[in-house]
Design a protein around this motif. Sequence first.
Motif, PDB file in Angstrom:
ATOM      1  N   GLN A 254       9.012  -4.674 -35.401  1.00 46.65           N
ATOM      2  CA  GLN A 254       7.581  -4.967 -35.400  1.00 46.65           C
ATOM      3  C   GLN A 254       7.252  -5.955 -34.285  1.00 46.65           C
ATOM      4  O   GLN A 254       7.904  -6.990 -34.135  1.00 46.65           O
ATOM      5  CB  GLN A 254       7.146  -5.586 -36.731  1.00 46.65           C
ATOM      6  CG  GLN A 254       5.680  -5.954 -36.749  1.00 46.65           C
ATOM      7  CD  GLN A 254       5.287  -6.769 -37.963  1.00 46.65           C
ATOM      8  OE1 GLN A 254       4.248  -7.425 -37.962  1.00 46.65           O
ATOM      9  NE2 GLN A 254       6.095  -6.730 -39.009  1.00 46.65           N
TER      10      GLN A 254
ATOM     11  N   SER B  24       1.485  -5.306 -35.127  1.00 45.00           N
ATOM     12  CA  SER B  24       0.517  -6.096 -35.874  1.00 45.00           C
ATOM     13  C   SER B  24      -0.214  -7.030 -34.919  1.00 45.00           C
ATOM     14  O   SER B  24       0.329  -7.428 -33.888  1.00 45.00           O
ATOM     15  CB  SER B  24       1.197  -6.919 -36.977  1.00 45.00           C
ATOM     16  OG  SER B  24       2.042  -7.902 -36.426  1.00 45.00           O
TER      17      SER B  24
ATOM     18  N   ARG C   9       0.661  -2.348 -38.904  1.00 43.66           N
ATOM     19  CA  ARG C   9       0.686  -3.242 -40.068  1.00 43.66           C
ATOM     20  C   ARG C   9      -0.697  -3.880 -40.169  1.00 43.66           C
ATOM     21  O   ARG C   9      -1.219  -4.425 -39.195  1.00 43.66           O
ATOM     22  CB  ARG C   9       1.747  -4.318 -39.878  1.00 43.66           C
ATOM     23  CG  ARG C   9       1.537  -5.569 -40.737  1.00 43.66           C
ATOM     24  CD  ARG C   9       2.686  -6.525 -40.588  1.00 43.66           C
ATOM     25  NE  ARG C   9       2.261  -7.909 -40.756  1.00 43.66           N
ATOM     26  CZ  ARG C   9       3.083  -8.906 -41.039  1.00 43.66           C
ATOM     27  NH1 ARG C   9       4.376  -8.663 -41.171  1.00 43.66           N
ATOM     28  NH2 ARG C   9       2.631 -10.130 -41.160  1.00 43.66           N
TER      29      ARG C   9
ATOM     30  N   ALA D  82       2.193  -1.554 -44.365  1.00 43.36           N
ATOM     31  CA  ALA D  82       2.646  -0.797 -43.211  1.00 43.36           C
ATOM     32  C   ALA D  82       2.168   0.639 -43.372  1.00 43.36           C
ATOM     33  O   ALA D  82       2.272   1.213 -44.447  1.00 43.36           O
ATOM     34  CB  ALA D  82       4.166  -0.836 -43.116  1.00 43.36           C
TER      35      ALA D  82
END
Length: 253
Positions: free
Chosen positions: A69, A101, A122, A242
Amino acid sequence: MSDAPLRSPRAATEIDDCWPVTFGMVETFAREMQSRGIKPELETYHSGGVAVVRHLIDRGLIAAPYWIQTVMGYQAASPPTVQAVLDLLRDFPDDTLWLCSGIGPHQLPLTTLALLMGGHVRVGLEDNIYYRRGELADSNAQLVARTARQAKELNRAVATAAEARAMLGLPAAAAYETSVDPSATNPGFTQCTESPRWDSSPHSRWHAASSRKVVRPTRSAYLRRLRASRTSRSSIASTTHAVMMHAAAPPHR
């Protein structure tokens, strides 16, 4: 359209804090998760995180696909720009599943970018509490619903839990069944959640999942809680979701 930043109704609060993480700590966490069959999520806030990922790969502590991520727009992290995202992806190892994210007002622009690039996203109140300028989000579900709607408009179908597990190389859900409610004895843990995957395959998909946040004050306390969990497969997750979808096109590298 006004570009003025949102004004908080409360006075600013300065927090001077840092949670030090060493290579040894990361290795310890990785070994413990590996022994329990946990698929770790690898969060990187800047380009230096890739070196840590490759270190874990070289030590044989994580296996493909690598679930990575990128956290954009956090203090002292990578800036929330298209170029910063491209620079991070360029250095990722092969067979990486990419989740993106964005913090605060950067959440929607960065997750939209990830959708367009064939990545996963996310969303949730841990990263951003606003649905739009001046309007607080009602819930995580509201933010997830918007992401799912965006994915549909871009012809990227949201995956099922079973599809997400297959993408991550996780066993079927039945393998995680237990007669013990982990939240009853260890509130910080839940059964393994379905996490998104980044894949150049046109058949890759995404799934929405969530669980609760864990506060980890020290490595020893963290490991004590992990070992105390009565489930054979546990996952530490947070107050975010997610979302996994069809990859309309291979992600840019």
